[in-house]
Design an enzyme around this catalytic site. Structure first.
Site, PDB file in Angstrom:
ATOM      1  CG  ASP A 448    -100.315 -53.467  79.090  1.00 40.07           C
ATOM      2  OD1 ASP A 448     -99.201 -52.900  78.890  1.00 40.07           O
ATOM      3  OD2 ASP A 448    -100.411 -54.620  78.423  1.00 40.07           O
ATOM      4  CG  ASP A 516     -94.663 -57.300  75.576  1.00 42.98           C
ATOM      5  OD1 ASP A 516     -95.162 -57.680  76.691  1.00 42.98           O
ATOM      6  OD2 ASP A 516     -95.299 -56.413  74.990  1.00 42.98           O
TER       7      ASP A 516
HETATM    8  C1  GLA Z   1     -99.127 -55.961  76.141  1.00 45.02           C
HETATM    9  C2  GLA Z   1     -98.436 -56.544  77.311  1.00 45.02           C
HETATM   10  C3  GLA Z   1     -98.517 -58.236  77.278  1.00 45.02           C
HETATM   11  C4  GLA Z   1     -99.997 -58.496  77.035  1.00 45.02           C
HETATM   12  C5  GLA Z   1    -100.526 -57.672  76.012  1.00 45.02           C
HETATM   13  C6  GLA Z   1    -102.030 -57.947  75.891  1.00 45.02           C
HETATM   14  O1  GLA Z   1     -98.269 -56.069  74.976  1.00 45.02           O
HETATM   15  O2  GLA Z   1     -97.060 -56.225  77.583  1.00 45.02           O
HETATM   16  O3  GLA Z   1     -97.971 -58.746  78.352  1.00 45.02           O
HETATM   17  O4  GLA Z   1    -100.780 -58.108  78.351  1.00 45.02           O
HETATM   18  O5  GLA Z   1    -100.374 -56.297  76.013  1.00 45.02           O
HETATM   19  O6  GLA Z   1    -102.668 -57.282  75.008  1.00 45.02           O
END
Ligand code: GLA
Length: 692
Positions: A448, A516
């Site tokens: 990420d 997301d």
């Molecule tokens: C980001 C990702 C999510 C999740 C969060 C965790 O927003 O896109 O899918 O992994 O971080 O903190």
């Protein structure tokens, strides 16, 4: 206008020809990018009048394939430098051609300053995508400031009109399609954020305003780069259009030392007939053949625990979720954020990549074993480029983040960005991850990157703007090294959803987290844009709870599944709260997906639009799959039949569910009755198999 000289080169792809030629000023003219031409036909192009209708500078203002800032070039220039004595104009002379079977490199030199510019075109036997890149070699004695070094400038053939298609968005609303008449002047797309960005994806298409999904010419380009970038579509008042694309953004520049070479990333270009669907299909094909590391491998059905547990992770709740996920048919269990350091919320712990001792007193081993015993692979979330100020890492290495003297260190989601351009930071990062992966128990990383750069400085560095390039280069190096040392490791690229989706990252990752926003209705729009360039196989798509945590919309389970089945299906809901009936239905739909995923992930996609119905058709070998969704009917009208593309007229197709036999000719001309339920949020999956 002086005629083009004899120096002309034609490149052939299976269905297209690309021709460049030098003009008397050694300007590299893009004179054909379209249907296939024979050598004699391509050669005759030099007799046509030049690239501008009228010129006051003897043709030096023509649109060029290699566009150096030089006399009378007032438009966008893909190549801009400043020499040590302040001279900015380039005077490039053609010096050499290097041609192999599938590669053409044209070499130009600025004789006085010893700057060599090499522009390369690469074609392949089975794709119409052409890859281009440029390199600058400083053969002089002084450093050269490189202000702009685009990978490619694509000259679009002259048409009556021009329309631009772009993929724009924001967090939770990525890759949406916008089509707009191309205005006169310069239209810039790009990112200044340090990553590819949610706001603009490094891809754009031009057509003459008449292309549809199934008809018309489409020219498009994609940049394989995950840092900052700029794409400029310029429509000159002469009605000539060029698109110049490359890494970096203004106002950054780097110093190229004597003897040093600057390599740009690849910019790929595609000319397609057959409209937007054909263009998208050709990009998918290219990605599967030449970008992705494991082209033929099918993506497993993932379960990701983020939306279920967020930061409230324990070995027990993860194991309980893993059991449910395995029972549903999931094949890879991913434990998301919250397993390490003091990361029990988003205010602490980033950077401390060891299991939280309270949550995992015996390390991750027991949970990994449990997941493996359940027959699933095990994946872990990491965000290696980031640090919370409240962490052991930041307390010991406060100088490791991007910062500028006398400026604040602005936090976003309580975190700062590590200066991955630094060799010591890159070494540390590789070391930590390599250690985590030791023993090869972890099969998958979700990598990420949750915030863009700010105050991106590097105090004390000799050439601090390099950070914009070296961050991405070091990221690539680490990914490449980890993959080489852990060949079974698979990686998902995520940046708060789809903030880092491009052919650069996809060269070394296996899929991406699309958004997301897991609301199935919103996803249809995001996925449609995504599908203009990237194949379904890499498009991570979770089925989550209803009402959706992001939008609060209530959507039935089947619709949520059918929407996610258009990509790499995953489950991301709180399975401990699903009813038995939901879990049972979920398992059936996962099983359905496993039957069709080869066709969805590797097949040819054609979008479906019929009345209120939206959907996609996928074809591979004898199998055709239709996924379709309809939010609501209007005025009590019945749904229209859905015409299918690419079927054989004389063949018959059996519907695997109903056993009904359809004629190809009827499916193509009249269509298929999807027989959707009359109520809102109806959806379906149809599998047709061509009969022998
Ligand atoms: C980001 C990702 C999510 C999740 C969060 C965790 O927003 O896109 O899918 O992994 O971080 O903190």
């Amino acid at each position: 206008m002086p005629a083009l000289e004899s120096r002309l080169w034609a490149l052939n792809t299976p269905n297209t020809t690309y021709v460049v030629a030098l003009d008397p000023h050694d300007g590299l003219r893009g004179i054909h990018w379209g249907r296939s031409l024979t050598a004699a036909q391509a050669d005759s192009l030099r007799e046509l009048p030049g690239a501008v209708r009228r010129s006051v500078s003897d043709g030096r203002d023509a649109v060029l394939d290699l566009a150096p800032a030089s006399a009378f070039r007032y438009g966008v220039n893909g190549l801009q430098v400043r020499f040590a004595d302040g001279t900015r104009d380039l005077e490039l002379a053609f010096t050499e051609v290097v041609r192999t079977d599938r590669e053409l490199t044209l070499v130009f030199t600025d004789g006085h300053y010893g700057l060599e510019v090499r522009t390369t075109y690469r074609t392949r036997a089975d794709t119409d995508v052409i890859e281009r890149s440029t390199s600058l070699v400083n053969r002089g004695a002084e450093p050269v400031e490189v202000i702009r070094a685009d990978s490619a400038t694509w000259v679009i053939p002259e048409r009556e009109d021009y329309r631009l298609t772009q993929l724009f968005g924001e967090w939770g609303a990525e890759t949406r399609i916008n089509r707009t008449s191309l205005p006169y002047g310069e239209t810039h797309l790009g990112s200044r954020r340090g990553h590819t960005s949610h706001q603009a994806n490094p891809w754009a298409a031009i057509d003459d305003g008449t292309a549809t999904e199934s008809h018309g010419e489409v020219w498009s380009t994609a940049l394989a780069w995950s840092g900052t970038w700029r794409l400029t579509a310029e429509r000159a008042p002469t009605d000539r259009v060029a698109i110049s694309v490359g890494f970096g953004h203004d106002p950054v520049s780097v110093a190229l030392a004597p003897g040093e070479t600057l390599e740009t990333p690849v910019a790929a270009g595609l000319y397609a007939t057959g409209g937007f669907a054909a263009s998208a299909a050709a990009w998918h094909d290219y990605a599967l053949r030449y970008v992705l590391p494991h082209p033929e491998e099918l993506r497993p059905v993932i379960y990701n625990s983020w939306e279920a547990t967020e930061f409230d992770i324990s070995a027990d709740n993860q194991a309980a979720l893993a059991e449910r996920a395995a029972a549903m048919g999931c094949e890879l269990f991913v434990m998301d954020d919250g397993w390490f350091g003091s990361r029990v919320h988003d205010r602490a712990g980033l950077g401390d990549w060891h299991p939280n001792p309270d949550r995992f007193p015996d390390g991750l081993g027991p949970l990994i074993k449990r997941v493996h015993d359940l027959g699933m692979r095990f994946g872990l979330w990491v965000e290696p480029e980031m640090v919370n100020p409240d962490s052991e890492l930041y307390r010991s290495r406060p100088d490791w983040v991007y910062h500028q003297p006398h400026r604040r260190r602005s936090e976003m989601r309580n975190q700062l960005v590590l200066n991955l351009a630094r060799t010591d930071v890159a070494e540390w990062m590789h070391g930590r991850l390599d250690e985590l992966l030791a023993g090869d128990e972890i099969d998958f990383l979700k990598w990420d990157m949750n915030r863009p750069f700010s105050e991106a400085g590097w105090p004390g560095a000799e050439d601090p703007d390099r950070l914009w390039f070296d961050h991405t280069r070091n990221l690539y190096r680490i990914l490449d090294r980890l993959r080489a040392d852990h060949p079974n490791l698979r990686i998902e690229s995520c940046a708060s959803g789809g903030g880092r989706v491009d052919f650069g990252i996809l060269r070394r990752t296996d899929q991406v987290w699309t958004s997301d926003n897991t609301d199935a209705v919103d996803r249809l729009e995001i996925q449609e844009g995504f599908a203009q360039v990237y194949p379904a196989k890499v498009m991570g798509a979770w089925v989550t709870d209803s009402p959706n945590p992001f939008t609060r919309r209530e959507v039935p389970l089947d619709f949520r599944f059918h929407a996610a089945m258009a990509g790499a299906l995953a489950v991301g809901g709180d399975l401990l709260k699903w009813t038995e009936a939901e879990s049972r239905r979920g398992a059936e739909l996962v099983a359905d997906y496993k039957r069709i995923r080869g066709t969805v992930q590797l097949g040819r996609r054609s979008p479906i639009r019929a009345g209120e119905i939206r959907g996609a058709q996928y074809g591979r070998g004898d199998e055709t799959v239709v996924l379709a969704w309809r939010r609501s009917r209007r005025l009590g009208y019945r749904d229209p039949l859905v015409k299918l593309a690419g079927l054989e007229s004389d063949a018959r197709y059996r519907d695997e569910r109903t056993g009904r036999i359809h004629h190809g000719a009827v499916l193509a001309t009249h269509g298929l009755d999807l027989d959707l339920q009359p109520w809102d949020y109806a959806s379906t999956m149809v599998e047709l198999v061509r009969m022998p």
